[in-house]
Design an enzyme around this catalytic site. Structure first.
Site, short mmCIF file in Angstrom:
data_model
loop_
_atom_site.label_atom_id
_atom_site.label_comp_id
_atom_site.label_asym_id
_atom_site.label_seq_id
_atom_site.Cartn_x
_atom_site.Cartn_y
_atom_site.Cartn_z
N LYS A 94 -5.48 -3.37 2.34
CA LYS A 94 -5.17 -3.66 3.75
C LYS A 94 -6.27 -4.49 4.41
CE LYS A 94 -2.05 0.21 4.54
NZ LYS A 94 -2.31 1.05 3.35
P1 BMP Z 1 2.10 9.50 0.34
O1 BMP Z 1 3.45 9.29 -0.35
O2 BMP Z 1 1.25 10.50 -0.39
O3 BMP Z 1 2.23 9.81 1.80
O4 BMP Z 1 1.29 8.13 0.21
C1 BMP Z 1 1.70 6.95 0.84
C2 BMP Z 1 0.81 5.79 0.45
O5 BMP Z 1 1.31 4.60 1.07
C3 BMP Z 1 -0.65 5.92 0.87
O6 BMP Z 1 -1.45 5.36 -0.14
C4 BMP Z 1 -0.75 5.07 2.13
O7 BMP Z 1 -2.02 4.47 2.27
C5 BMP Z 1 0.33 4.01 1.92
N1 BMP Z 1 0.99 3.53 3.16
C6 BMP Z 1 1.71 4.37 3.99
O8 BMP Z 1 1.83 5.57 3.74
N2 BMP Z 1 2.30 3.86 5.14
C7 BMP Z 1 2.22 2.55 5.49
O9 BMP Z 1 2.80 2.13 6.49
C8 BMP Z 1 1.51 1.68 4.64
C9 BMP Z 1 0.90 2.18 3.47
O10 BMP Z 1 0.28 1.36 2.65
#
Ligand code: BMP
Length: 267
Positions: A94
């Site tokens: 990011k």
């Molecule tokens: P999780 O499924 O454990 O919540 O992880 C989601 C992943 O996607 C994390 O690595 C987070 O940084 C990324 N992410 C997100 O959740 N929402 C966004 O809008 C953008 C992301 O990159």
């Protein structure tokens, strides 16, 4: 025809980014639109998850700055797994700074991200100089190694500050101007974020039980993100890595995301 009705094969022909073309083709041939977000902090744990889930994913997403025991050997091993199981590497950095700084952050420092990550993520907040800055770091990448970026135009966090104007302008950065061959896709939550079928919609916040976490994350089901929200790739982190059997969980998410895609294009 709406982009969400077209097959990945067809869309690979429309992509302007070489990595997007490759990824569309990989998804179609391997029959997976699952991105695994390997958000664990030990190098060996990432490698273990990557080896177990590798056959079922098109992308492995890292946050390299959370790894406590980073080494160049870890990257070599990760790249070997990517090759063996046929998936691409996405570093979810990011980037969000001025061109000169993102160029340094992408190519230099401890992680030398541009040396190994097929894809990275970047915010559009600084404007289109973010693309020029990232591209400027690629001088040290060997010829033929293709690189691309996913631009964020929406976020899954509750209360995030992105509005329609920001979304529209992000879409413009991704689809107009001289650097669009570097843009593989858009990280977003809805199908109206962009229209161009040559871009890939990457959607995080995917979990079988629709829910929230304690820190603002909002989840939607695999079926909902693919069929209603336009996701081409669903990003799953804790839904898989916190499961008792990560391989079994990866298979379940792969099956559900892929079936949803097949039903979407068959409609
Ligand atoms: P999780 O499924 O454990 O919540 O992880 C989601 C992943 O996607 C994390 O690595 C987070 O940084 C990324 N992410 C997100 O959740 N929402 C966004 O809008 C953008 C992301 O990159």
């Amino acid at each position: 025809l709406q982009r969400t009705r077209l097959t990945y094969e067809n869309r690979s022909n429309l992509a302007k980014s070489a990595v997007a073309k490759r990824l569309f083709q990989l998804m179609a041939s391997k029959q997976t639109n699952l991105c695994l977000s390997a958000d664990v902090t030990k190098a060996d744990d990432i490698l273990d998850i990557a080896d177990k889930c590798g056959p079922y994913i098109c992308l492995l997403k890292t946050h390299i700055d959370i790894v406590e025991d980073f080494s160049e050997g870890f990257i070599t091993n990760l790249q070997a797994l990517a090759k063996r199981h046929n998936f691409l590497l996405l570093e979810d950095r990011k980037f969000a700074d001025i061109g000169n700084t993102v160029s340094l952050q992408y190519g230099k420092g401890l992680y030398k991200i541009s040396n190994w990550a097929d894809l990275v993520t970047a915010h559009t907040l600084p404007g289109r100089s973010i693309l020029q800055g990232l591209k400027a770091a690629l001088g040290n990448v060997e010829a033929g190694q293709e690189r691309g970026v996913f631009l964020l135009s929406e976020m899954s966090a509750s209360g995030n500050l992105i509005d329609d104007k920001y979304k529209e302008n992000s879409n413009k950065i991704a689809t107009e101007g001289g650097d669009i061959d570097f843009v593989a896709g858009i990280v977003c939550q809805s199908s109206n974020a962009f229209a161009f079928p040559g871009l890939i919609q990457l959607t995080p916040g995917v979990k079988i039980d629709e829910s929230v976490d304690k820190l603002g994350q909002q989840y939607q089901t695999p079926e909902l993100v693919v069929k209603e929200r336009g996701a081409d790739i669903g990003v799953v982190g804790r839904g898989i890595i916190q499961a008792n059997d990560v391989q079994k969980a990866a298979i379940t998410y792969r099956d559900r995301l892929w079936t949803a895609y097949k039903e979407r294009v068959a409609k």
